[in-house]
Design an enzyme around this catalytic site. Structure first.
Site, PDB file in Angstrom:
ATOM      1  N   PRO A 152      -4.417  10.124   2.348  1.00 17.86           N
ATOM      2  CA  PRO A 152      -4.278  10.430   0.832  1.00 17.86           C
ATOM      3  C   PRO A 152      -3.031   9.654   0.328  1.00 17.86           C
ATOM      4  O   PRO A 152      -3.171   9.136  -0.844  1.00 17.86           O
ATOM      5  CB  PRO A 152      -4.266  11.634   0.796  1.00 17.86           C
ATOM      6  N   LYS A 205       9.630   1.890  12.150  1.00 11.13           N
ATOM      7  CA  LYS A 205      10.301   2.039  13.663  1.00 11.13           C
ATOM      8  C   LYS A 205      10.108   3.508  14.005  1.00 11.13           C
ATOM      9  O   LYS A 205      10.433   3.872  15.031  1.00 11.13           O
ATOM     10  CB  LYS A 205      11.945   1.826  13.485  1.00 11.13           C
ATOM     11  N   ASP A 266      -5.351  -7.263  12.809  1.00 12.98           N
ATOM     12  CA  ASP A 266      -5.882  -8.513  12.893  1.00 12.98           C
ATOM     13  C   ASP A 266      -7.275  -8.783  13.612  1.00 12.98           C
ATOM     14  O   ASP A 266      -8.257  -9.443  13.075  1.00 12.98           O
ATOM     15  CB  ASP A 266      -4.880  -9.414  13.871  1.00 12.98           C
ATOM     16  N   GLU A 268      -9.662  -6.258  13.490  1.00  8.43           N
ATOM     17  CA  GLU A 268     -10.578  -5.926  12.396  1.00  8.43           C
ATOM     18  C   GLU A 268     -10.880  -6.799  11.418  1.00  8.43           C
ATOM     19  O   GLU A 268     -11.933  -6.794  10.941  1.00  8.43           O
ATOM     20  CB  GLU A 268      -9.819  -4.492  11.808  1.00  8.43           C
ATOM     21  N   ARG A 269      -9.783  -7.438  10.936  1.00 13.51           N
ATOM     22  CA  ARG A 269      -9.984  -8.491   9.798  1.00 13.51           C
ATOM     23  C   ARG A 269     -11.027  -9.528  10.152  1.00 13.51           C
ATOM     24  O   ARG A 269     -11.744 -10.045   9.626  1.00 13.51           O
ATOM     25  CB  ARG A 269      -8.655  -8.955   9.084  1.00 13.51           C
ATOM     26  N   GLY A 365     -34.031 -12.553 -10.074  1.00 19.58           N
ATOM     27  CA  GLY A 365     -34.052 -12.057 -11.271  1.00 19.58           C
ATOM     28  C   GLY A 365     -34.601 -10.518 -11.350  1.00 19.58           C
ATOM     29  O   GLY A 365     -33.885  -9.688 -10.472  1.00 19.58           O
ATOM     30  N   GLY A 366     -35.566 -10.094 -12.111  1.00 22.54           N
ATOM     31  CA  GLY A 366     -35.858  -8.718 -12.316  1.00 22.54           C
ATOM     32  C   GLY A 366     -36.131  -7.961 -10.907  1.00 22.54           C
ATOM     33  O   GLY A 366     -35.540  -7.020 -10.658  1.00 22.54           O
ATOM     34  N   GLU A 393      -5.693  -7.851  -2.904  1.00 21.55           N
ATOM     35  CA  GLU A 393      -4.493  -8.092  -3.488  1.00 21.55           C
ATOM     36  C   GLU A 393      -3.368  -8.209  -2.117  1.00 21.55           C
ATOM     37  O   GLU A 393      -2.511  -8.913  -2.290  1.00 21.55           O
ATOM     38  CB  GLU A 393      -4.326  -7.065  -4.671  1.00 21.55           C
TER      39      GLU A 393
HETATM   40  C1  LIG Z   1     -15.893   2.613   3.232  1.00 25.70           C
HETATM   41  C2  LIG Z   1     -14.492   2.477   3.620  1.00 25.70           C
HETATM   42  C3  LIG Z   1     -14.253   2.405   5.085  1.00 25.70           C
HETATM   43  C4  LIG Z   1     -13.048   2.596   5.644  1.00 25.70           C
HETATM   44  N1  LIG Z   1     -12.809   2.637   6.794  1.00 25.70           N
HETATM   45  C5  LIG Z   1     -11.638   2.740   7.280  1.00 25.70           C
HETATM   46  C6  LIG Z   1     -11.151   3.175   8.699  1.00 25.70           C
HETATM   47  O1  LIG Z   1     -11.978   3.270   9.473  1.00 25.70           O
HETATM   48  N2  LIG Z   1      -9.716   3.586   9.141  1.00 25.70           N
HETATM   49  C7  LIG Z   1      -8.807   3.737   8.254  1.00 25.70           C
HETATM   50  O2  LIG Z   1      -7.628   4.005   8.567  1.00 25.70           O
HETATM   51  N3  LIG Z   1      -9.183   3.263   6.625  1.00 25.70           N
HETATM   52  C8  LIG Z   1     -10.385   2.980   6.588  1.00 25.70           C
HETATM   53  N4  LIG Z   1     -10.493   2.766   5.056  1.00 25.70           N
HETATM   54  C9  LIG Z   1      -9.395   2.824   4.093  1.00 25.70           C
HETATM   55  C10 LIG Z   1      -9.154   1.342   3.484  1.00 25.70           C
HETATM   56  O3  LIG Z   1      -8.319   0.472   4.530  1.00 25.70           O
HETATM   57  C11 LIG Z   1      -8.361   1.660   2.107  1.00 25.70           C
HETATM   58  O4  LIG Z   1      -9.245   2.226   1.419  1.00 25.70           O
HETATM   59  C12 LIG Z   1      -7.567   0.439   1.679  1.00 25.70           C
HETATM   60  O5  LIG Z   1      -6.569  -0.048   2.640  1.00 25.70           O
HETATM   61  C13 LIG Z   1      -7.095   0.635   0.077  1.00 25.70           C
HETATM   62  O6  LIG Z   1      -6.383   1.802   0.204  1.00 25.70           O
HETATM   63  P1  LIG Z   1      -6.712   2.879  -1.023  1.00 25.70           P
HETATM   64  O7  LIG Z   1      -8.230   2.890  -1.125  1.00 25.70           O
HETATM   65  O8  LIG Z   1      -5.864   4.131  -1.049  1.00 25.70           O
HETATM   66  O9  LIG Z   1      -6.363   1.961  -2.467  1.00 25.70           O
HETATM   67  P2  LIG Z   1      -4.673   1.912  -3.034  1.00 25.70           P
HETATM   68  O10 LIG Z   1      -3.813   1.389  -1.913  1.00 25.70           O
HETATM   69  O11 LIG Z   1      -4.532   3.094  -3.823  1.00 25.70           O
HETATM   70  O12 LIG Z   1      -5.054   0.722  -3.910  1.00 25.70           O
HETATM   71  C14 LIG Z   1      -5.948   0.740  -4.938  1.00 25.70           C
HETATM   72  C15 LIG Z   1      -5.632  -0.735  -5.691  1.00 25.70           C
HETATM   73  O13 LIG Z   1      -4.407  -1.072  -6.081  1.00 25.70           O
HETATM   74  C16 LIG Z   1      -3.957  -2.456  -5.564  1.00 25.70           C
HETATM   75  N5  LIG Z   1      -2.732  -2.474  -5.002  1.00 25.70           N
HETATM   76  C17 LIG Z   1      -2.196  -1.504  -4.261  1.00 25.70           C
HETATM   77  N6  LIG Z   1      -0.732  -1.790  -4.168  1.00 25.70           N
HETATM   78  C18 LIG Z   1      -0.582  -3.175  -4.879  1.00 25.70           C
HETATM   79  C19 LIG Z   1       0.289  -3.938  -4.851  1.00 25.70           C
HETATM   80  N7  LIG Z   1       1.553  -3.644  -4.267  1.00 25.70           N
HETATM   81  N8  LIG Z   1       0.105  -5.075  -5.322  1.00 25.70           N
HETATM   82  C20 LIG Z   1      -1.120  -5.307  -6.180  1.00 25.70           C
HETATM   83  N9  LIG Z   1      -1.998  -4.372  -6.100  1.00 25.70           N
HETATM   84  C21 LIG Z   1      -1.713  -3.495  -5.239  1.00 25.70           C
HETATM   85  C22 LIG Z   1      -4.952  -2.392  -4.317  1.00 25.70           C
HETATM   86  O14 LIG Z   1      -5.376  -3.653  -3.956  1.00 25.70           O
HETATM   87  C23 LIG Z   1      -6.310  -1.788  -4.969  1.00 25.70           C
HETATM   88  O15 LIG Z   1      -7.079  -2.763  -5.738  1.00 25.70           O
HETATM   89  C24 LIG Z   1     -11.909   2.628   4.610  1.00 25.70           C
HETATM   90  C25 LIG Z   1     -12.088   2.610   3.408  1.00 25.70           C
HETATM   91  C26 LIG Z   1     -13.434   2.719   2.832  1.00 25.70           C
HETATM   92  C27 LIG Z   1     -13.645   3.032   1.267  1.00 25.70           C
END
Ligand SMILES: Cc1cc2nc3c(=O)[nH]c(=O)nc-3n(C[C@H](O)[C@H](O)[C@H](O)COP(=O)(O)OP(=O)(O)OC[C@H]3O[C@@H](n4cnc5c(N)ncnc54)[C@H](O)[C@@H]3O)c2cc1C
Length: 409
Positions: A152, A205, A266, A268-269, A365-366, A393
Site C-alpha cells: 500500500p 541496500k 526484467d 516479468e516485463r 461498431g455497435g 510513466e
Molecule cells: C491487476 C494487477 C496485478 C498486479 N500484480 C502484481 C503482482 O503480482 N505482484 C506485485 O508485487 N505487484 C503487482 N501489481 C502492482 C503493480 O505493479 C502496481 O499497481 C504498479 O506498480 C503501480 O503502482 P500503484 O498502483 O501503487 O500506482 P502509483 O505508484 O500510486 O502510481 C499512480 C500513478 O502515478 C504515476 N506516477 C507515480 N510516480 C510517478 C513519477 N515519479 N512520475 C510520473 N508519474 C508517476 C504512475 O505512473 C501511475 O500512473 C499488480 C497490479 C494490478 C492492478
C-alpha cells in the site's frame, strides 16, 4: 445472440485465434520454435477457448486455477531439467505467453506469475536445495507461485516505499506487514517475497528476497480485488502477522534482494510484452475478418480507407512488436543486459494492445461494444499493461535513467 439480417455473429467469423490470415511460418522463429508455437496454439484452442469467456463473465477463479493446473505439458517450459522441467528459456516463454494470451489473458497471467515470476528468480538465484524443493511442484502443476513486491505504501516507488519488515531471530526471520495487488495471492503455495531486513541503510541496500510458504502461521489473505479486466485471475491483499521464515529460505543474500527484484522485473516485463501481442492479435483478427464481411454503402467496410488503414496500422504494430519481442528474448537468453530495451518493449506492446483493442471495437461498431463479441473483454484486459509491472510513466523514467547510465551526460 442477436439474430438479425445484415448483422454478423461472432461465431460466423470462423476465427482461428491465430493468424489464419498470416503465414504460420514466421521467419524470425526457427523450425523447432515454430512447431512449438503451432502446438501450443492448437492446445489452447482445444483447452482454453471453451472456458475463456466463462472465466471472464463469472470472474471464475476456481475454473481459472483448475485450467492452469491442466496446462501440465507447458508448466515446466523454463524449469531446469534437473527440477523436472524442459529448461527452455525466455524466448519459449514469450511464444507461450503470446499464444495463451490470445485465448485468455487472465489464465496467461496466472501462468506467468507462477511459472515465470516466481520460478524465474529461483532458477537464477536459488540454491540447489531451493530449486529441488520449490520448482518441481511448479513444473508439475501441484503448486502455484506468486511474486510479492507491491505494498500500500510502495507502488511505483516499490523499493523506497517498502515497509514489510523481516527481523532476524536466531535461525529464522519474523515478517510483519502487507503486500497488495498480488497476482495469485489467494491461490499461491509459494511467494517470492521482498521485505526490509535493514532499515538503517538506504532501501536499495536493505531489502532481502525470501521464498515464502503460504501455509505459514500468521499469513492472511485479506481480500481479492475485483478488477475491470483479467477477471478470474486472483489478485489479493495479503497480510503477514509474525510469520516465521527459516533462514534457508533467503533467496540469494541478505540485504541484496534488489538485485533479485530487478532481475525478476526484467523477466516479468518480457513475458507481459508477449502477452500484449497475443491480446492485440485476437482483437486484430476479429477486426480484419469483420471488416471484410460487414457491408455498408453497398461495399465491405474494408474497402473504405478509414477502416483498412486502421487494420494496416494494427498489422504494423503487431508484426514489428513481435519481431522486437523475439529479438530481445533471444538477447536475454544469451545473457545480455537489456533493461532499457525490456522497459521499452513492455511499454510499446502494452500501448499497442490498448490501441488495437480499442480500434477493433471501432471497426466492429455497435456489436464491438456489446458482449456479443469478446472485444470489450480484450479492451478491459489490455489496460492493465500500462499500469502493472511498472506503469508507463515509470518505464519512461527508467529508460531515461538507463540512457545516462549507458552514455553518461
Ligand atoms: C491487476 C494487477 C496485478 C498486479 N500484480 C502484481 C503482482 O503480482 N505482484 C506485485 O508485487 N505487484 C503487482 N501489481 C502492482 C503493480 O505493479 C502496481 O499497481 C504498479 O506498480 C503501480 O503502482 P500503484 O498502483 O501503487 O500506482 P502509483 O505508484 O500510486 O502510481 C499512480 C500513478 O502515478 C504515476 N506516477 C507515480 N510516480 C510517478 C513519477 N515519479 N512520475 C510520473 N508519474 C508517476 C504512475 O505512473 C501511475 O500512473 C499488480 C497490479 C494490478 C492492478
Amino acid at each position: 445472440m442477436i439474430e438479425m439480417e445484415g448483422h454478423i455473429n461472432f461465431e460466423d467469423l470462423e476465427l482461428e485465434f491465430g493468424y489464419s490470415c498470416m503465414p504460420d511460418r514466421l521467419h524470425y522463429y526457427n523450425k523447432e520454435e515454430n512447431a512449438f508455437r503451432m502446438e501450443v496454439r492448437k492446445w489452447c484452442k482445444d483447452n482454453i477457448e471453451p472456458v475463456a469467456d466463462k472465466i471472464d463473465k463469472e470472474r471464475n477463479q476456481d475454473l481459472a486455477v483448475e485450467t492452469l493446473k491442466s496446462m501440465k505439458p507447458y508448466l515446466n517450459i523454463i524449469i531446469p531439467e534437473e527440477a523436472g522441467g524442459l529448461g527452455k528459456g525466455i524466448l519459449y516463454r514469450t511464444i507461450f505467453g503470446e499464444e495463451l494470451s490470445a485465448f485468455n489473458y487472465a489464465i496467461a497471467t496466472i501462468f506467468g506469475a507462477s511459472s515465470c515470476l516466481f520460478a524465474g528468480p529461483v532458477i537464477e538465484y536459488g540454491t540447489p536445495e531451493q530449486k529441488t524443493k520449490y520448482l518441481s511442484g511448479i513444473a508439475d502443476g501441484t503448486k502455484i507461485g506468486a511474486i510479492g513486491i507491491t505494498e500500500p505504501t510502495g507502488g511505483s516507488d516499490a523499493i523506497g516505499g517498502m515497509n514489510l519488515r523481516a527481523k532476524k531471530q536466531g535461525d529464522h526471520y519474523v515478517l510483519n506487514g502487507e503486500k497488495c495487488f498480488i497476482t495469485n495471492g489467494s491461490c499461491a503455495d509459494y511467494i517470492c517475497l521482498y521485505a526490509v531486513t535493514n532499515d538503517q541503510v538506504k532501501r536499495h541496500k536493505g531489502i532481502t528476497a525470501f521464498i515464502f510458504e503460504t501455509d505459514t502461521s500468521g499469513f492472511e489473505v485479506v481480500k481479492d480485488y475485483k478488477h475491470m479486466g483479467r477477471r478470474g485471475q486472483p489478485n489479493s491483499l495479503l497480510r503477514f502477522n509474525n510469520c516465521k521464515v527459516p533462514v534457508e529460505n533467503v533467496l540469494y543474500k541478505e540485504n541484496e534482494g534488489v538485485e533479485v527484484l530487478m532481475f525478476g522485473l526484467d523477466g516479468e516485463r518480457t513475458f507481459t510484452a508477449s502477452q500484449y501481442i497475443g491480446l492485440a492479435r485476437s482483437a486484430f483478427e476479429i477486426a480484419y475478418r469483420y471488416a471484410q464481411r460487414r457491408q455498408q454503402f453497398g461495399k465491405p467496410i474494408y474497402s473504405f480507407e478509414g477502416i483498412s488503414f486502421k487494420i494496416s496500422e494494427m498489422f504494423m504494430e503487431i508484426e514489428l512488436n513481435r519481431i522486437a519481442t523475439a529479438q530481445i528474448a533471444r538477447m536475454l537468453d544469451e545473457g545480455h543486459y537489456c533493461r532499457a530495451l525490456v522497459a521499452a518493449l513492455k511499454t510499446r506492446n502494452a500501448d499497442a494492445a490498448v490501441k488495437i483493442s480499442q480500434e477493433a471495437i471501432q471497426v466492429v461498431g455497435g456489436l464491438g461494444y456489446s458482449e456479443e463479441y469478446p472485444l470489450e473483454r480484450y479492451y478491459r484486459d489490455a489496460k492493465i499493461g500500462q499500469i502493472a509491472a511498472g506503469a508507463t510513466e515509470i518505464m519512461k523514467y527508467l529508460i531515461s535513467r538507463e540512457m545516462i547510465r549507458m552514455w553518461g551526460k
